[in-house]
Design a protein around this motif. Structure first.
Motif, short mmCIF file in Angstrom:
data_model
loop_
_atom_site.label_atom_id
_atom_site.label_comp_id
_atom_site.label_asym_id
_atom_site.label_seq_id
_atom_site.Cartn_x
_atom_site.Cartn_y
_atom_site.Cartn_z
N THR A 209 24.67 12.34 -5.94
CA THR A 209 24.77 10.98 -5.39
C THR A 209 23.93 10.84 -4.12
N ILE A 210 23.76 11.94 -3.40
CA ILE A 210 23.01 11.95 -2.14
C ILE A 210 22.03 13.11 -2.16
N GLU A 211 20.84 12.89 -1.60
CA GLU A 211 19.84 13.94 -1.49
C GLU A 211 19.28 13.98 -0.08
N SER A 212 18.77 15.13 0.29
CA SER A 212 18.08 15.28 1.57
C SER A 212 16.84 16.14 1.35
N LEU A 213 15.67 15.57 1.65
CA LEU A 213 14.42 16.31 1.45
C LEU A 213 14.31 17.48 2.41
N GLU A 214 13.65 18.53 1.93
CA GLU A 214 13.29 19.65 2.78
C GLU A 214 11.78 19.81 2.75
#
Length: 466
Positions: A209-214
């Motif tokens: 539902t949620i993502e965070s780029l690296e």
């Protein structure tokens, strides 16, 4: 990519895995990961005093089994039971290993012996409601000032939304299992998680539902010139920003766009002479693959928006050009409000926007059929399609809260949009680069918006090879 899954998704994955494992094996995996994280946090276990705050759910069981392992490593372990019910197997294991049970009413006497080294928060599981019961609040008050390791999530926060309503645990370290949860990435709850350590327990999970780029994700998104490319094939970004009142906004937005990502930068506005002096490679009006409007535009914001919208190309809409919006624009767009601007746009209270950024970013994205980048400590980026994971940016520094930084961000996102990136990718990659550039330029101290723009090329050069 850091991926966060909802409580419903996690429970379904856990149920499927438990069906394939011996009874209790999944909890043992989680407890071992928790115990070793506590040992790492303390720099060892022998002689350390560990207080477990134990609720009636599985998080309490995780804490008890971890306490048993810590006791076997020489820690002095106490379980403060906050419910008439506790995980029977975990409680027995902890007692067998030498841990002891302390009633909450005895906590004061227990604390007089020695100050605990750490508190393990096993009060409420991921299905718990926001807020804490009075007995849990009382226990935390007794232990005020002692470092806290939270089991899975800090008790009392809303796991799926990142919202905080009432008393909750503020952790120094959160040890989570299988996947990140939305509250680990979304503010305001994320600020109560401390450092987050992920323990792999073998879950098979669906789309998050949620993502965070690296860094590796951004490296894969940043456009690289083709061997036979030229300035037009690399994308042309145009900016209609700034005004006689705010000429600096134009210079900063152009600086954000003019980082070498796009093949050409165009500027149209009252600050043309200033722009030419500082950025001689920037040209005037003409066709563009994306337009940036609104930053410091003052009374010209409406006309800048109308012109850019009529061009039919993707837009980045910031600041003053947000005000006239009433619905979908008919072209791909990225809106970049801060909480105050989104509050005005949605006719909501700013404090409520800040308390519920996920909710309002999603609401605005659907209302305006646009990607909405809601600026904040954890910038929240929502697409109009509700099935697209929301992205949360975790790069940056508190020194980035400085005048003009949003102008730089708008220009940077515009250049990425002009290269052909999808709006959700341009917005999230731009936010990541902007935050990383601020951290690089700051080096732990003050930074200006101009310094952030100047550091962007160095951040791009530092990205891992793809």
């Amino acid at each position: 990519m850091r991926r966060a899954h909802s409580v419903e998704q996690v429970r379904a994955a856990e149920k499927a895995l438990m069906a394939a494992l011996p009874e209790g094996a999944l909890m043992q995996r989680a407890a071992a990961g928790l115990a070793y994280a506590v040992i790492g946090h303390l720099g060892g276990a022998y002689g350390k005093r560990v207080v477990l705050l134990v609720g009636s759910g599985d998080n309490g069981g995780d804490a008890l089994y971890a306490g048993a392992l810590l006791a076997r490593r020489g820690a002095l372990v106490e379980a403060w039971l906050l419910s008439d019910r506790a995980h029977a197997g975990g409680l027995a294991a902890m007692k067998t290993a030498g841990g002891r049970v302390v009633k909450l009413s005895e906590g004061y006497r227990s604390l007089s012996v020695s100050q605990p080294s750490v508190v393990v928060d096993g009060i409420v599981g991921i299905g718990g409601k926001p807020g804490l019961r009075p007995d849990a609040e009382a226990a935390l008050e007794m232990l005020s000032g002692v470092p806290v390791v939270a089991v899975d999530t800090p008790s009392g926060v809303c796991v799926d939304t990142g919202e905080v309503d009432g008393a909750h645990v503020t952790a120094d370290l959160t040890v989570t299992f299988g996947t990140y949860k939305p509250c680990h990435l979304l503010d305001p709850a994320a600020s109560s998680c401390g450092k987050v350590k992920l323990v792999d327990i073998g879950l098979d999970l669906p789309t998050p539902t949620i993502e965070s780029l690296e860094a590796a994700d951004v490296a894969a998104l940043v456009p690289r010139p083709a061997p036979d490319g030229h300035k037009y094939t690399r994308g042309v970004v145009g900016l209609r920003v700034g005004s006689a009142t705010y000429p600096g906004a134009a210079l900063l937005a152009v600086a954000g766009a003019n980082t070498g990502l796009a093949g050409m930068v165009r500027y149209v506005g009252t600050a043309s002479e200033w722009v030419k002096r500082q950025h001689p490679e920037v040209v005037g009006d003409g066709q563009a693959q994306a337009w940036v409007v609104g930053s410091g535009s003052a009374d010209g914001a409406n006309s800048a928006l109308a012109f850019a919208r009529a061009s039919g190309v993707p837009l980045v809409i910031d600041a003053d050009s947000l005000r006239p919006l009433t619905g979908p624009l008919g072209v791909p767009a990225i809106l970049t409000p801060h909480a105050g601007e989104l509050a005005a746009l949605l006719r909501q209270d700013r404090a409520d926007i800040e308390a519920r950024p996920l909710h309002y970013a999603r609401l605005a994205a659907q209302r305006f059929d646009a990607v909405v980048l809601l600026k904040g400590r954890r910038t929240t980026i929502a697409a109009p399609d509700p099935d697209t994971p929301v992205r949360v940016n975790t790069t940056g520094t508190s020194w980035l809260a400085t005048a003009g930084s949003g102008d730089v961000l708008g220009g940077l996102i515009g250049s990425l949009l002009a290269t052909g990136l999808a709006p959700i990718d341009a917005a999230s990659a731009g936010a990541w680069l902007h935050g990383a550039a601020a951290t690089l330029a700051s080096a732990g101290g003050p930074v200006t918006a101009s310094g952030v723009a100047a550091a962007i090329p160095a951040v791009i050069r530092s990205l891992p090879a793809v």
